[in-house]
Design a protein around this motif. Structure first.
Motif, PDB file in Angstrom:
ATOM      1  N   GLN A  18       3.170 -12.189 -15.499  1.00  0.00           N
ATOM      2  CA  GLN A  18       5.046 -11.673 -15.241  1.00  0.00           C
ATOM      3  C   GLN A  18       5.155 -11.191 -13.869  1.00  0.00           C
ATOM      4  OE1 GLN A  18       5.744  -8.862 -18.332  1.00  0.00           O
ATOM      5  NE2 GLN A  18       5.020 -10.326 -20.069  1.00  0.00           N
ATOM      6  N   ILE A  19       4.321 -11.682 -12.986  1.00  0.00           N
ATOM      7  CA  ILE A  19       4.474 -11.129 -11.390  1.00  0.00           C
ATOM      8  C   ILE A  19       5.906 -11.405 -11.047  1.00  0.00           C
ATOM      9  CG2 ILE A  19       2.187 -11.330 -10.795  1.00  0.00           C
ATOM     10  CD1 ILE A  19       2.403 -13.824  -9.492  1.00  0.00           C
ATOM     11  N   ASP A  20       6.611 -12.555 -11.573  1.00  0.00           N
ATOM     12  CA  ASP A  20       7.879 -12.891 -11.553  1.00  0.00           C
ATOM     13  C   ASP A  20       8.737 -11.831 -11.677  1.00  0.00           C
ATOM     14  OD1 ASP A  20       9.466 -13.545 -14.164  1.00  0.00           O
ATOM     15  OD2 ASP A  20       7.140 -13.682 -14.296  1.00  0.00           O
ATOM     16  N   ARG A  21       8.434 -10.646 -12.212  1.00  0.00           N
ATOM     17  CA  ARG A  21       9.387  -9.578 -12.395  1.00  0.00           C
ATOM     18  C   ARG A  21       9.209  -8.581 -11.189  1.00  0.00           C
ATOM     19  NH1 ARG A  21       7.526  -7.467 -18.093  1.00  0.00           N
ATOM     20  NH2 ARG A  21       8.841  -5.839 -17.364  1.00  0.00           N
ATOM     21  N   LEU A  22       8.151  -8.756 -10.330  1.00  0.00           N
ATOM     22  CA  LEU A  22       7.795  -7.746  -9.367  1.00  0.00           C
ATOM     23  C   LEU A  22       8.643  -8.168  -8.016  1.00  0.00           C
ATOM     24  CD1 LEU A  22       4.087  -7.275 -10.017  1.00  0.00           C
ATOM     25  CD2 LEU A  22       5.882  -5.761 -10.560  1.00  0.00           C
ATOM     26  N   PRO A  23       9.366  -7.104  -7.257  1.00  0.00           N
ATOM     27  CA  PRO A  23       9.752  -7.831  -6.062  1.00  0.00           C
ATOM     28  C   PRO A  23       8.700  -7.604  -4.984  1.00  0.00           C
ATOM     29  CG  PRO A  23      10.296  -5.708  -6.775  1.00  0.00           C
ATOM     30  CD  PRO A  23       9.572  -6.015  -7.634  1.00  0.00           C
ATOM     31  N   GLY A  24       8.973  -8.355  -3.883  1.00  0.00           N
ATOM     32  CA  GLY A  24       8.521  -8.427  -2.727  1.00  0.00           C
ATOM     33  C   GLY A  24       6.556  -8.123  -2.670  1.00  0.00           C
ATOM     34  N   GLU A  25       6.250  -7.135  -1.902  1.00  0.00           N
ATOM     35  CA  GLU A  25       4.732  -6.841  -1.951  1.00  0.00           C
ATOM     36  C   GLU A  25       4.321  -6.045  -3.185  1.00  0.00           C
ATOM     37  OE1 GLU A  25       4.213  -5.028   1.835  1.00  0.00           O
ATOM     38  OE2 GLU A  25       4.691  -6.748   2.880  1.00  0.00           O
ATOM     39  N   ALA A  26       5.173  -5.726  -4.019  1.00  0.00           N
ATOM     40  CA  ALA A  26       4.723  -4.941  -5.312  1.00  0.00           C
ATOM     41  C   ALA A  26       3.557  -5.544  -6.115  1.00  0.00           C
ATOM     42  CB  ALA A  26       5.849  -4.711  -6.062  1.00  0.00           C
ATOM     43  N   THR A  27       3.634  -7.113  -6.115  1.00  0.00           N
ATOM     44  CA  THR A  27       2.380  -7.793  -6.736  1.00  0.00           C
ATOM     45  C   THR A  27       1.024  -7.526  -6.254  1.00  0.00           C
ATOM     46  OG1 THR A  27       3.860  -9.692  -7.303  1.00  0.00           O
ATOM     47  CG2 THR A  27       1.655 -10.006  -7.365  1.00  0.00           C
ATOM     48  N   GLU A  28       1.108  -7.267  -4.922  1.00  0.00           N
ATOM     49  CA  GLU A  28      -0.029  -6.802  -4.274  1.00  0.00           C
ATOM     50  C   GLU A  28      -0.715  -5.326  -4.564  1.00  0.00           C
ATOM     51  OE1 GLU A  28      -2.579  -8.579  -2.910  1.00  0.00           O
ATOM     52  OE2 GLU A  28      -1.433 -10.402  -3.204  1.00  0.00           O
ATOM     53  N   GLN A  29       0.389  -4.565  -4.640  1.00  0.00           N
ATOM     54  CA  GLN A  29       0.385  -3.096  -4.945  1.00  0.00           C
ATOM     55  C   GLN A  29      -0.502  -3.227  -6.254  1.00  0.00           C
ATOM     56  OE1 GLN A  29       3.756  -1.176  -3.857  1.00  0.00           O
ATOM     57  NE2 GLN A  29       3.700  -1.573  -1.563  1.00  0.00           N
ATOM     58  N   VAL A  30       0.115  -3.649  -7.128  1.00  0.00           N
ATOM     59  CA  VAL A  30      -0.043  -3.582  -8.586  1.00  0.00           C
ATOM     60  C   VAL A  30      -1.338  -4.288  -8.635  1.00  0.00           C
ATOM     61  CG1 VAL A  30       0.434  -4.125 -11.012  1.00  0.00           C
ATOM     62  CG2 VAL A  30       2.522  -3.475  -9.471  1.00  0.00           C
ATOM     63  N   LEU A  31      -1.565  -5.203  -8.034  1.00  0.00           N
ATOM     64  CA  LEU A  31      -3.100  -5.861  -8.162  1.00  0.00           C
ATOM     65  C   LEU A  31      -4.133  -5.081  -7.527  1.00  0.00           C
ATOM     66  CD1 LEU A  31      -3.766  -8.660  -9.364  1.00  0.00           C
ATOM     67  CD2 LEU A  31      -3.811  -9.666  -6.909  1.00  0.00           C
ATOM     68  N   ASP A  32      -3.857  -4.315  -6.546  1.00  0.00           N
ATOM     69  CA  ASP A  32      -4.710  -3.370  -5.826  1.00  0.00           C
ATOM     70  C   ASP A  32      -5.142  -2.212  -6.857  1.00  0.00           C
ATOM     71  OD1 ASP A  32      -5.237  -4.931  -3.738  1.00  0.00           O
ATOM     72  OD2 ASP A  32      -3.548  -3.815  -2.503  1.00  0.00           O
ATOM     73  N   ASP A  33      -3.931  -1.855  -7.594  1.00  0.00           N
ATOM     74  CA  ASP A  33      -4.228  -0.724  -8.422  1.00  0.00           C
ATOM     75  C   ASP A  33      -4.982  -1.112  -9.499  1.00  0.00           C
ATOM     76  OD1 ASP A  33      -3.618   2.076  -8.963  1.00  0.00           O
ATOM     77  OD2 ASP A  33      -2.405   1.503 -10.540  1.00  0.00           O
ATOM     78  N   LEU A  34      -4.886  -2.235  -9.989  1.00  0.00           N
ATOM     79  CA  LEU A  34      -5.473  -2.973 -11.239  1.00  0.00           C
ATOM     80  C   LEU A  34      -6.903  -2.824 -10.766  1.00  0.00           C
ATOM     81  CD1 LEU A  34      -5.627  -4.083 -13.865  1.00  0.00           C
ATOM     82  CD2 LEU A  34      -5.037  -6.555 -12.953  1.00  0.00           C
ATOM     83  N   ARG A  35      -7.247  -3.351  -9.626  1.00  0.00           N
ATOM     84  CA  ARG A  35      -8.530  -3.344  -9.168  1.00  0.00           C
ATOM     85  C   ARG A  35      -9.419  -1.984  -9.044  1.00  0.00           C
ATOM     86  NH1 ARG A  35      -6.354  -7.368  -5.261  1.00  0.00           N
ATOM     87  NH2 ARG A  35      -7.294  -9.484  -6.097  1.00  0.00           N
ATOM     88  N   ARG A  36      -8.629  -1.261  -8.641  1.00  0.00           N
ATOM     89  CA  ARG A  36      -9.027   0.373  -8.576  1.00  0.00           C
ATOM     90  C   ARG A  36      -9.515   0.752  -9.990  1.00  0.00           C
ATOM     91  NH1 ARG A  36      -6.912   4.955  -9.881  1.00  0.00           N
ATOM     92  NH2 ARG A  36      -5.047   4.020 -10.421  1.00  0.00           N
ATOM     93  N   LEU A  37      -8.605   0.493 -11.064  1.00  0.00           N
ATOM     94  CA  LEU A  37      -8.699   1.019 -12.460  1.00  0.00           C
ATOM     95  C   LEU A  37      -9.975   0.270 -12.817  1.00  0.00           C
ATOM     96  CD1 LEU A  37      -5.107   0.898 -13.756  1.00  0.00           C
ATOM     97  CD2 LEU A  37      -6.545   2.845 -13.177  1.00  0.00           C
ATOM     98  N   LEU A  38     -10.196  -1.218 -12.503  1.00  0.00           N
ATOM     99  CA  LEU A  38     -11.206  -1.680 -13.188  1.00  0.00           C
ATOM    100  C   LEU A  38     -12.669  -1.202 -12.713  1.00  0.00           C
ATOM    101  CD1 LEU A  38     -10.025  -5.468 -13.043  1.00  0.00           C
ATOM    102  CD2 LEU A  38     -10.342  -3.972 -14.842  1.00  0.00           C
TER     103      LEU A  38
END
Length: 657
Positions: free
Chosen positions: A318-338
């Motif tokens: 559902q990255i289509d719901r994220l605006p602009g560079e928010a996808t990379e930010q969420v992805l980086d935070d997900l990697r941090r949690l993992l």
């Protein structure tokens, strides 16, 4: 939702209900013939001949299929489409795996049409083969469980036993297929991703929660029926993706499973998820921008399965719901949690989980996932890596039962100390001293003056002996000896079990306790046999000379006395010098010979006492070794064996301390 779609869902519900409620007699009555019609005149799809949709008809001879009005036609793999219950017909158009083939076609009204496709011929399934290191680890785990059954409880070994059973079961099944489960939370879009990968609307999607109630499987190639049977998925929930040469070449061998929500409010849904996740070869975790940090996902699933990173895909949907560079930010935070969960990320060519971002709705990033999944399946290493990760997880759970930070065992110092304690308990030192005194006493009796021996005999006769105090002292001594033996056993058991994991330390203490039963009585019997040797103590070579010298001194005294007596009564001529001299020589010489013998007897007496003490110590040590030390050593040896096997299980190869 269009009217066609409504009819599609109604038909799906009715077909599911009919599949579950149909009796055996009904299946037999509707069994299709080789020409595709049943015995009662209805078609092979379950519709009567006169009521079959007239829009399109399936061409059984060519293997091609044309769209019909029903969007979701279903065939049960358990044998509803054929007469032998194997999921295949007797004609050239035989079903393999009882799977429904589907194809997406856009029509003027915009609805999805479902079509049937037939496999050309059954395929030969090649069973899975594990590599040498994994086989060695599994064999070591099997040996480890066998050696530990009498020492560890069944709950501790349950996970290891499950891994062995699953590894054996998976090895007997197809090695050409890879079973991948799509798991996710409610509303994460996993069913939508499942449909996007299959290229056809297979799994139901919608706003109703939970949408997916049972696992649905889709296979891209034939020969996976046994794998699907192992998952416990019925034939009515088995599907085929859109048939195309490109999809077959890219995802051939993939068996994809859409799971219910792992956070579903329905307990049976969560149980289905846990059951299937333990059986699949790989997992695709689908998260969304709102719930990617959900504690349930990370604490219940991702963190405990951190060792399975190589067979994991983590997909941010559902990255289509994220605006602009928010996808990379969420992805980086997900990697941090993992990373905090301990999951290795497959970056820079290193093994680990694959993390991707996509939108199943728009198709953005789905091709990248399909490509990564295709490469993953073509390697055919996921089943072995999954089993290896399961072995790692089982070994980690068993580590407290086998591994220790200290070197465990029974040192020579502890053995010697135990023998000394037993020797003290049986009075080995006192027995040696008694033997020494007995030897000296025997020497004094043999080499002493007759008058002194007579006096000692007379004194012994006059001394009263009531027996009260010696009896009480003997009882106290026996009680003290028993306490000393028990203390010695406890001490050596504590020494031997120090540093061992709790189950093996308990086993060592129990072995020592069993051996200590009857040990004091056995030591008493040994003390009676091995204390003083039977018969008279041995005599040195100079003993006869000393006895002859003492006898000569006595004879001189007697001769001198008789001479003086003869002079007194007038029997002999008066001459005091010679008899007095003889008597003085006998009187002085006798004690002098006795004192000399006593000095000379100290050495042999000491050696005799030391020999008696040594025999008693050896007897006590032998009894303690047979009853206590040997059983304890056997437990320690068993622990060393299982520790070595545990080292093989972990893949270290060296002995784990």
């Amino acid at each position: 939702m269009t009217a066609a779609t409504d009819r599609n869902h109604d038909h799906t519900d009715n077909a599911d209900h009919a599949d579950e409620a149909g009796s055996t007699d009904e299946r037999a009555a509707n069994r299709p013939s080789a020409e595709g019609t049943s015995e009662n005149g209805s078609r092979g799809d379950g519709a009567p001949e006169g009521e079959r949709p007239q829009g399109h008809a399936a061409d059984a001879g060519s293997g091609r299929a044309e769209p019909a009005d029903d969007d979701h036609a279903r065939v049960d793999e358990r044998g509803r489409a054929d007469g032998d219950g194997s999921g295949r017909t007797d004609s050239a158009g035989a079903w393999d795996d009882g799977l429904i083939a589907r194809r997406v076609t856009e029509t003027a009204t915009g609805h999805v049409a479902a079509v049937e496709s037939r496999a050309s011929s059954p395929q030969t399934v090649t069973t899975l083969t594990y590599d040498g290191p994994l086989r060695s680890r599994l064999e070591a785990l099997r040996e480890l469980v066998g050696l530990s059954r009498t020492r560890l409880d069944s709950r501790t070994l349950a996970e290891a036993g499950r891994v062995l059973d699953e590894a054996a079961a998976r090895r007997r099944l197809s090695g050409q297929h890879t079973v991948v489960a799509i798991a996710g939370a409610t509303g994460s879009g996993k069913s939508q991703l499942f449909n996007a990968l299959a290229g056809v609307a297979i799994s139901e999607t919608g706003v109703r929660r939970p949408t997916t109630a049972l696992p649905i499987v889709c296979s891209w190639s034939d020969g996976a029926s046994s794998l699907i049977d192992r998952l416990g998925i019925p034939g009515r929930l088995r599907r085929r993706p859109m048939q195309s040469a490109e999809a077959e070449a890219q995802l051939g061998g993939l068996v994809l499973v859409d799971l219910p929500d792992h956070d579903s409010a329905a307990v049976q849904h969560r149980e289905q998820v846990d059951r299937v996740l333990a059986l699949v070869d790989a997992i695709i975790w689908v998260v969304d921008p709102e719930k990617y940090a959900d504690a349930v996902l990370h604490e219940r699933y991702l963190r405990p399965m951190a060792g399975h990173a190589e067979v994991m895909f983590v997909v941010l949907n559902q990255i289509d719901r994220l605006p602009g560079e928010a996808t990379e930010q969420v992805l980086d935070d997900l990697r941090r949690l993992l990373d905090e969960d301990g999951i290795a990320l497959g970056e820079y060519g290193e093994p680990g989980a694959t993390v991707l971002a996509l939108s199943a709705l728009t198709g953005d990033g789905v091709g990248e996932l399909r490509e990564a999944l295709g490469q993953f399946v073509k390697e055919r290493g996921a089943p072995g890596r999954r089993i290896a990760a399961d072995v790692d997880a089982a070994a980690a759970r068993l580590r407290p039962a086998y591994a220790t930070a200290r070197r465990a065992g029974l040192s020579e110092e502890a053995r010697d100390e135990f023998a000394d304690r037993l020797a003290d308990a049986v009075g080995a030192t006192a027995a040696g001293e008694a033997a020494e005194r007995a030897w000296l006493r025997n020497a004094n009796r043999a080499c002493g003056t007759p008058w002194l021996r007579l006096w000692r005999w007379y004194r012994d006769r006059l001394e009263p002996s009531t027996g009260r105090f010696p009896q009480r002292a003997q009882q106290d001594e026996e009680a003290t000896a028993r306490q000393r033996v028990e203390q010695a056993v406890r001490t050596v058991a504590d020494r031997a079990s120090t540093g061992l994991p709790a189950p093996w330390a308990q086993a060592v203490r129990e072995a020592a306790a069993r051996g200590s039963q009857g040990l004091p009585e056995a030591l008493d019997k040994l003390a009676a046999r091995a204390g003083l040797p039977p018969g008279r103590p041995p005599r040195p070579g100079w003993w006869p000379v000393a006895v002859l010298a003492q006898a000569s001194m006595t004879i001189l005294q007697v001769m001198g006395g008789l001479w003086l007596l003869g002079q007194i009564i007038g029997f002999m001529a008066p001459n005091l010098g010679v008899p007095v001299l003889l008597m003085l020589c006998g009187i002085v010489g006798g004690p002098l010979v006795e004192w000399s013998c006593r000095m000379a007897a100290r050495g042999p007496a000491r050696r005799f006492g030391a020999e008696a003490e040594r025999r008693l110590r050896e007897a006590a040590a032998g009894c303690g070794r047979a009853r206590v030390l040997d059983p304890v050593a056997a437990e320690l040896l068993r622990y060393r064996e299982v520790r070595e096997q545990y080292g093989r299980v972990t893949g270290v190869g060296a002995v784990v301390r």
